[in-house]
Design an enzyme around this catalytic site. Structure first.
Site, mmCIF file in Angstrom:
data_model
loop_
_atom_site.group_PDB
_atom_site.id
_atom_site.type_symbol
_atom_site.label_atom_id
_atom_site.label_comp_id
_atom_site.label_asym_id
_atom_site.label_seq_id
_atom_site.Cartn_x
_atom_site.Cartn_y
_atom_site.Cartn_z
ATOM 1 N N ASN A 9 0.864 -1.177 0.000
ATOM 2 C CA ASN A 9 0.000 0.000 0.000
ATOM 3 C C ASN A 9 0.903 1.230 0.000
ATOM 4 O O ASN A 9 1.506 1.546 1.011
ATOM 5 C CB ASN A 9 -0.893 -0.044 1.257
ATOM 6 C CG ASN A 9 -1.733 1.209 1.416
ATOM 7 O OD1 ASN A 9 -1.777 2.052 0.518
ATOM 8 N ND2 ASN A 9 -2.396 1.335 2.561
ATOM 9 N N GLY A 172 2.908 2.347 10.748
ATOM 10 C CA GLY A 172 3.832 3.468 10.585
ATOM 11 C C GLY A 172 4.601 3.848 11.842
ATOM 12 O O GLY A 172 5.229 4.902 11.881
HETATM 13 P P1 13P Z 1 3.316 0.414 7.571
HETATM 14 O O1 13P Z 1 3.845 -0.864 6.947
HETATM 15 O O2 13P Z 1 3.999 1.634 7.056
HETATM 16 O O3 13P Z 1 3.259 0.324 9.055
HETATM 17 O O4 13P Z 1 1.787 0.576 7.065
HETATM 18 C C1 13P Z 1 0.914 -0.496 7.181
HETATM 19 C C2 13P Z 1 -0.334 -0.166 6.467
HETATM 20 O O5 13P Z 1 -1.098 0.668 6.870
HETATM 21 C C3 13P Z 1 -0.596 -0.884 5.217
HETATM 22 O O6 13P Z 1 -1.896 -0.670 4.775
#
Ligand code: 13P
Length: 254
Positions: A9, A172
């Site tokens: 994503n 994140g």
């Molecule tokens: P991260 O891998 O950046 O933590 O994001 C996960 C996410 O929201 C994927 O949809």
């Protein structure tokens, strides 16, 4: 046996040119692969260009969101009809859509129905926030999200859904869930709810990803868990070598 599925994503990152460059670099870093499904989900403006860059590739393409109506006076929205033929997948109900843009369970449910109306394979996101996690409400909340999203969805349709369990506090932050905890929530709560709504066989058929700070160095921990069928990757999918490493870790740990 469920086939693992790794999706990237890209969120609101990368211009059209950067997206094309990224997907080309990723194709090269990954090389030929078999034994799992892989998809990238760029921002809307880059979908057509990335589709072009994926010619003759086994890598699939997904959108990050869509409206549920076919067309109409919905300024700024993109419809399932517009995505039909362009994308294979569509992410529905990502926590950022829910928390930042007010998407409700009911909207998520309508989007899920619309995805099936237009032949798009949905990746349905669910997951609790930190407060709910700390209060011991994860199971009730996540189970409720699955239940609400699947209202009126037939068993035949439900079998084709990928569910991504993404605890909001892990997105994140660089602080992922443990493989063990994610495995338990996915096995007991997500599959448990599916078994309740449909049956055991269906619950064992649906692919469930984990998402939230998945990186090359922790991918094996998640992929080796029996209930986890892949990952929905944010930040690490923006780097071709990292995303390819996560796919490889998946193939090596199944
Ligand atoms: P991260 O891998 O950046 O933590 O994001 C996960 C996410 O929201 C994927 O949809």
């Amino acid at each position: 046996m469920r086939k693992p599925f790794i999706a990237g994503n890209w969120k609101m990152h990368k211009t059209v040119e950067e997206s094309t460059a990224l997907v080309k670099a990723f194709r090269e870093a990954l090389g030929d692969f078999s034994g799992c499904d892989v998809a990238v989900c760029p921002a809307f403006p880059a979908l057509a260009a990335v589709r072009g860059a994926l010619t003759d590739s086994a890598i699939g393409l997904g959108a990050q969101n869509m409206h549920w109506e076919t067309q109409g006076a919905f300024t700024g929205e993109v419809s399932p009809l517009m995505l039909q033929g362009l994308c294979d997948y569509v992410i529905i109900g990502h926590s950022e859509r829910r928390t930042l843009f007010g998407e409700t369970d009911d909207m998520v449910n309508q989007k899920l129905h619309a995805a099936f109306d237009y032949g798009l394979k949905p990746i349905l996101c669910v997951g609790e926030n930190l407060e709910q996690n700390k209060a011991g409400e994860t199971e009730a909340f996540v189970g409720g999200q699955v239940r609400a999203a699947l209202k009126g969805i037939t068993a035949e349709q439900a079998r084709q859904i990928t569910i991504a369990y993404e605890p909001i506090w892990a997105i994140g932050t660089g602080v992922p869930a443990t493989g063990e905890d994610a495995n338990r929530i996915i096995g007991q709560t997500v599959r448990g709810t599916l078994a309740n709504l449909y049956d055991d066989d269906l619950a064992q058929t649906v692919r469930v990803q984990y998402g939230g700070s998945v990186k090359p160095d922790n991918a094996a921990e998640f992929m080796s868990q029996p209930e986890i069928d892949g990952a929905l990757v944010g930040g690490a999918s923006l780097k071709a070598s990292d995303f390819a490493a996560i796919v490889k870790a998946t193939l090596e740990n199944r």
